[in-house]
Write an enzyme that holds these catalytic residues in place. Structure first.
Site, PDB file in Angstrom:
ATOM      1  N   ASP A 165       0.832  -1.210   0.000  1.00 24.46           N
ATOM      2  CA  ASP A 165       0.000   0.000   0.000  1.00 24.46           C
ATOM      3  C   ASP A 165       0.869   1.263   0.000  1.00 24.46           C
ATOM      4  OD1 ASP A 165      -2.034   1.819   0.399  1.00 24.46           O
ATOM      5  OD2 ASP A 165      -2.893   0.807   2.143  1.00 24.46           O
ATOM      6  N   GLY A 215      -5.328   3.373  -7.800  1.00 23.36           N
ATOM      7  CA  GLY A 215      -5.646   3.506  -9.214  1.00 23.36           C
ATOM      8  C   GLY A 215      -4.939   4.659  -9.914  1.00 23.36           C
ATOM      9  N   ASP A 236     -10.556   4.164  -1.237  1.00 26.53           N
ATOM     10  CA  ASP A 236     -11.151   3.136  -0.371  1.00 26.53           C
ATOM     11  C   ASP A 236     -12.672   3.018  -0.507  1.00 26.53           C
ATOM     12  OD1 ASP A 236      -8.578   2.955   0.446  1.00 26.53           O
ATOM     13  OD2 ASP A 236      -8.998   3.199   2.580  1.00 26.53           O
TER      14      ASP A 236
HETATM   15  C1  GLA Z   1      -5.429   2.238   2.890  1.00 27.92           C
HETATM   16  C2  GLA Z   1      -5.966   1.084   2.042  1.00 27.92           C
HETATM   17  C3  GLA Z   1      -6.997   0.311   2.831  1.00 27.92           C
HETATM   18  C4  GLA Z   1      -6.377  -0.219   4.114  1.00 27.92           C
HETATM   19  C5  GLA Z   1      -5.785   0.929   4.920  1.00 27.92           C
HETATM   20  C6  GLA Z   1      -4.978   0.429   6.113  1.00 27.92           C
HETATM   21  O1  GLA Z   1      -6.403   3.187   3.163  1.00 27.92           O
HETATM   22  O2  GLA Z   1      -6.496   1.579   0.850  1.00 27.92           O
HETATM   23  O3  GLA Z   1      -7.505  -0.750   2.066  1.00 27.92           O
HETATM   24  O4  GLA Z   1      -5.385  -1.146   3.789  1.00 27.92           O
HETATM   25  O5  GLA Z   1      -4.904   1.717   4.122  1.00 27.92           O
HETATM   26  O6  GLA Z   1      -4.367   1.462   6.832  1.00 27.92           O
END
Ligand code: GLA
Length: 415
Positions: A165, A215, A236
């Protein structure tokens, strides 16, 4: 001679697999690369990954006990048998690095290897989460500067899936190293994902690589070429219809990028979370199946209502998602606030999803199905995958749906 013949057949088969699993724009592997890939085949994610992820419901409350409980539930509910095999720990498992740079889990996860062994003992696989930056989105330790070390540790624990991430990489690396230079920032970001991908491959363990960078920079165009098996296409998800519908809308047009081994990821499921009603849960799950999306349940598996359970366990809908052809569905047309999505399936079958996306039951009323717009001619016999009953679709047929509800039909022999 026979050995030679079967060897060249194997090379041919692998070369065609390589060709299939790349996007049209990705460069073809030169012959020596084909030989290298034979040594290390990464046959993961040939259909969209299925399982459970801790984030959408538990967020920072995830712990060893909760992950074991999720694994137990996957087995006892029948979800494992339906294909949900990954048990994925999201953010907030990390503790501190020691003097040798080894990252230890925090107190919520006393023994990650023992947890992985437990999950594996149930016939399931286990996933974990990190960031290419110094910190994760939750402010926990990321992998920057420790990529190989972390990858080796994941492999030693028996990890099968990594969600990587972007998070703090934006501020700590991209904006520092290349302020106001978007092209250079993109290059640096791709290199960071490539670095972890190579580190995972070097472990020799097949590990699914899930890219999470919301994305940006047309990730679908480059993720497969650096070994990404799935990539988030948006920010998200939240358990609200408007957000889910906004994500659905952003998937239209991305269909050509998905295929066996490499999938668009509209984010983890919210089925059973928040205040989504029955129709919304059903439509959310239907669209994820039409989109060949990863099916990672994000709810508390220990407290599922019978309705939620029956949605997540609908084998006919799962079969649409997991169709071996791996062709992502398309939005065929919309009429007012009703959308019609279609998905080509193996053996010439198709799935048709008619979705009332608007807030009012009467917003597009009456809706008349236009089969010609779907390339279909005359009466079609199929199965309504939510009632389980046979259904006949005819051109100009009026279809009444509640707001946010869906009619999902599989037609095995379309005409
Ligand atoms: C980001 C990701 C989420 C999750 C959080 C965790 O927002 O997009 O899916 O993994 O981090 O902190």
């Amino acid at each position: 001679m026979r050995i030679l013949a079967s060897l060249s057949l194997a090379v041919l088969a692998l070369a065609s697999f390589t060709a299939i699993s790349q996007t049209p724009s990705a460069p073809q592997a030169p012959p020596h690369m084909v030989t290298m890939q034979m040594a290390l085949p990464q046959m993961v994610a040939q259909t969209p990954p299925m399982g459970w992820n801790s984030w959408n419901y538990f967020a920072s409350k995830v712990d060893d006990k909760g992950v074991r409980a999720a694994a137990d539930q996957l087995v006892s509910t029948g979800m494992k048998d339906a294909g949900y095999i990954y048990v994925n720990i999201d953010d907030t498992w990390q503790g501190e690095r020691d003097a040798s740079g080894v990252l230890h889990p925090n107190a919520k996860f006393p023994d990650m290897k023992a947890l992985a062994d437990y999950v594996h003992s149930k016939g399931l696989k286990i996933g974990i989460y990190s960031s290419p930056g110094p910190k994760t989105c939750g402010g926990y330790e990321g992998s920057l500067g420790h990529e190989e070390q972390d990858a080796q540790m994941y492999a030693a624990w028996g990890i099968d899936y990594l969600k990587y991430d972007l998070c703090s990489f934006i501020g700590a690396v991209l904006e520092k190293q290349a302020p106001n230079d978007h092209a250079e920032q993109m290059r640096i970001m791709i290199a960071a994902y490539d670095k972890m991908s190579k580190a995972l491959k070097a472990t020799g363990r097949p590990i699914v690589l899930s890219l999470c960078q919301y994305g940006w920079d047309a990730v679908w165009e480059w993720a497969p070429s650096i070994g990404g098996n799935l990539w988030r296409t948006t920010g998200d998800i939240t358990p609200e219809w408007d957000r889910i519908y906004s994500i659905i809308s952003q998937q239209a047009g991305l269909e050509s990028y998905a295929g066996p081994g490499h999938w668009n990821d509209p984010d983890m499921l919210e089925v059973g979370n928040g205040r989504l009603n029955l129709a919304e849960n059903r439509t959310h799950f239907t669209l994820w199946a039409m989109l060949a999306a990863p099916l990672l349940a994000g709810n508390d598996l220990t407290a599922m209502t019978p309705n939620v359970k029956s949605i997540l366990l609908n084998r006919d809908v799962i079969a649409i998602d997991q169709d071996p052809l791996g062709r992502q569905g398309v939005r065929a047309y919309s009429d007012g606030e009703v959308e019609v999505w279609t998905r080509q399936l193996q053996g010439g079958a198709i799935a048709v999803a008619i979705v009332a996306v608007g807030d009012s039951r009467y917003s597009t009323h009456p809706f008349h199905l236009n089969l010609v717009k779907l390339g279909l001619h005359g009466q079609q016999s199929g199965k309504d995958l939510w009632t389980g009953k046979p259904i006949t679709l005819t051109d100009r047929q009026p279809i009444e749906l509640e707001s946010h509800d869906v009619l999902l039909v599989r037609i095995d022999t379309p005409r």
